[in-house]
Design a protein around this motif. Sequence first.
Motif, PDB file in Angstrom:
ATOM      1  N   LYS A 332       0.806  -1.278  -0.094  1.00  0.00           N
ATOM      2  CA  LYS A 332      -0.108   0.195  -0.164  1.00  0.00           C
ATOM      3  C   LYS A 332       0.921   1.176   0.021  1.00  0.00           C
ATOM      4  O   LYS A 332       0.250   2.354   0.325  1.00  0.00           O
ATOM      5  N   MET A 333       2.171   1.100  -0.303  1.00  0.00           N
ATOM      6  CA  MET A 333       2.975   2.259   0.001  1.00  0.00           C
ATOM      7  C   MET A 333       3.294   2.983  -1.751  1.00  0.00           C
ATOM      8  O   MET A 333       3.366   2.007  -2.709  1.00  0.00           O
ATOM      9  N   ASN A 334       3.367   4.090  -1.705  1.00  0.00           N
ATOM     10  CA  ASN A 334       3.615   4.925  -3.074  1.00  0.00           C
ATOM     11  C   ASN A 334       5.123   4.790  -3.308  1.00  0.00           C
ATOM     12  O   ASN A 334       6.148   5.746  -2.680  1.00  0.00           O
ATOM     13  N   LEU A 335       5.611   3.895  -4.090  1.00  0.00           N
ATOM     14  CA  LEU A 335       7.419   3.682  -4.265  1.00  0.00           C
ATOM     15  C   LEU A 335       7.575   4.291  -5.705  1.00  0.00           C
ATOM     16  O   LEU A 335       6.615   4.429  -6.829  1.00  0.00           O
ATOM     17  N   ALA A 362      11.134   4.181   6.339  1.00  0.00           N
ATOM     18  CA  ALA A 362      11.401   4.814   5.029  1.00  0.00           C
ATOM     19  C   ALA A 362      10.300   5.831   4.835  1.00  0.00           C
ATOM     20  O   ALA A 362      10.445   6.740   4.244  1.00  0.00           O
ATOM     21  N   GLY A 363       8.778   5.334   5.092  1.00  0.00           N
ATOM     22  CA  GLY A 363       8.021   6.370   5.006  1.00  0.00           C
ATOM     23  C   GLY A 363       8.168   7.433   5.716  1.00  0.00           C
ATOM     24  O   GLY A 363       7.723   8.432   5.167  1.00  0.00           O
ATOM     25  N   GLU A 372       5.455  12.691  -1.570  1.00  0.00           N
ATOM     26  CA  GLU A 372       4.418  11.911  -1.507  1.00  0.00           C
ATOM     27  C   GLU A 372       4.647  10.612  -2.089  1.00  0.00           C
ATOM     28  O   GLU A 372       3.806   9.601  -2.306  1.00  0.00           O
ATOM     29  N   TYR A 373       6.039  10.200  -2.203  1.00  0.00           N
ATOM     30  CA  TYR A 373       6.331   9.025  -2.677  1.00  0.00           C
ATOM     31  C   TYR A 373       7.651   8.543  -1.846  1.00  0.00           C
ATOM     32  O   TYR A 373       8.379   9.466  -1.342  1.00  0.00           O
ATOM     33  N   ILE A 374       8.093   7.424  -1.809  1.00  0.00           N
ATOM     34  CA  ILE A 374       9.228   6.712  -1.212  1.00  0.00           C
ATOM     35  C   ILE A 374      10.248   6.416  -2.216  1.00  0.00           C
ATOM     36  O   ILE A 374      10.123   5.613  -3.329  1.00  0.00           O
ATOM     37  N   LYS A 375      11.637   6.776  -1.993  1.00  0.00           N
ATOM     38  CA  LYS A 375      12.752   6.628  -2.835  1.00  0.00           C
ATOM     39  C   LYS A 375      13.335   5.366  -2.314  1.00  0.00           C
ATOM     40  O   LYS A 375      13.333   5.178  -1.229  1.00  0.00           O
ATOM     41  N   LEU A 376      14.324   5.011  -3.192  1.00  0.00           N
ATOM     42  CA  LEU A 376      15.377   3.837  -2.777  1.00  0.00           C
ATOM     43  C   LEU A 376      16.268   4.526  -1.673  1.00  0.00           C
ATOM     44  O   LEU A 376      16.588   3.963  -0.675  1.00  0.00           O
ATOM     45  N   ARG A 377      16.661   5.712  -1.993  1.00  0.00           N
ATOM     46  CA  ARG A 377      17.417   6.407  -0.703  1.00  0.00           C
ATOM     47  C   ARG A 377      16.916   6.442   0.657  1.00  0.00           C
ATOM     48  O   ARG A 377      17.160   6.172   1.769  1.00  0.00           O
TER      49      ARG A 377
END
Length: 405
Positions: A332-335, A362-363, A372-377
């Motif tokens: 349900k996460m915005n990746l 990470a969130g 509003e989104y999550i990055k690899l970093r």
Amino acid sequence: MNYPEDYSSEINELDLDEYKERNYIMDLENKILRAELKNKDISRENSQLKKENEILKRELDKLRIPPLIMGTVIDKISSRKVVVKSSTGPNFLVNISQFVDPEEIVPGERVCLNQQTLAVVEVLSKEKDYRAMAMEIEEKPNITFDEIGGLSTQIRDIKEVVELPLKKPELFEKIGIVPPKGILLYGPPGTGKTLLAKAVAYETNASFIRVVGSELVKKFIGEGAKLVRDVFKLAKEKSPCIIFIDEIDAVASKRTESLTGGDREVQRTLMQLLAEMDGFDSRGDVKIIAATNRPDILDSAILRPGRFDRIIEIANPNEDGRIEILKIHTSKMNLKNVNLRDVAKLTEGMVGADLKAVCTEAGMFAIREDREYIKLRDFEEAIEKIKSKTTPKEEIKPQVSLMYG
């Protein structure tokens, strides 16, 4: 005076009617009088019965005023005589009081005895330990097997032991084997042992009783053993039922020659647990699941087949297992531009609880930067943060042979 003949007959008819009417009235008056006399007799009888009732009540109160002796009915000799084992020790042949319905008296019933005559004057309700009743989970956890990643083999083993005997007992009868009684889950903290038990509670239509091992350790002699008995008794009443004992090492550690009172009480509780696990039918509707982080300190008696027939290791997940867990937690996460395999490679040695914390952190890093989104970093920083908080987890190597299930 001479009257005409027709007039004379008319007078006779009037006299006859009047005579009949007077007789009818007299009959009614007699009936009323008899009814009044009968009513007075009934009132006197009712008053007498009320007095007798009050006398009987006072006599019953006199019987109950002194402290009553508790006893257990052993045998019923006749409708008004029973053999009772009193709390003071010996057995007695006693009468049943006229105030007690003899149909209520059956062997095993708890009763109160008069101190002087030892007559049964009251039947007590069924003995219940509300501490055991409080352990039953009314609302089942909303966790399914689909929400558990990296444990497909363990889930299959649990279904074979728990679900199949409850849902399809005829299969075991046709094959001619006895289904396993219980499961012991062991492994490092955070690998999903308790989560598996919650999923079992959700997936089956059985009642679920959750016990923490330390709750069975009591201060006073016999309390822990009594609580164990009551838990298994409740499970049989609520069958089909699953008993889950978390952190079982708190009550099932190896017995020693220690002479302290606390250790002796723990050993009594353990012996009662062993007896109860042997006591219920393996094909019955009661199953037991236990979890521990320290299988190496468990008593060998509880590990033998017949008590825990299947012992399942819940180890740290491998890379594929970590990917499955990450997929569940990030569903349900915005990746954005995140390869979960790359994240899984960075989380070597982490367990399911750590991976869930990584996703949450990470969130939080994304929220901190108002994205509003999550990055690899974000995942990389979260992994570093979680690793800095956790100490290296040593692999648990049991000292006993566990993998026979």
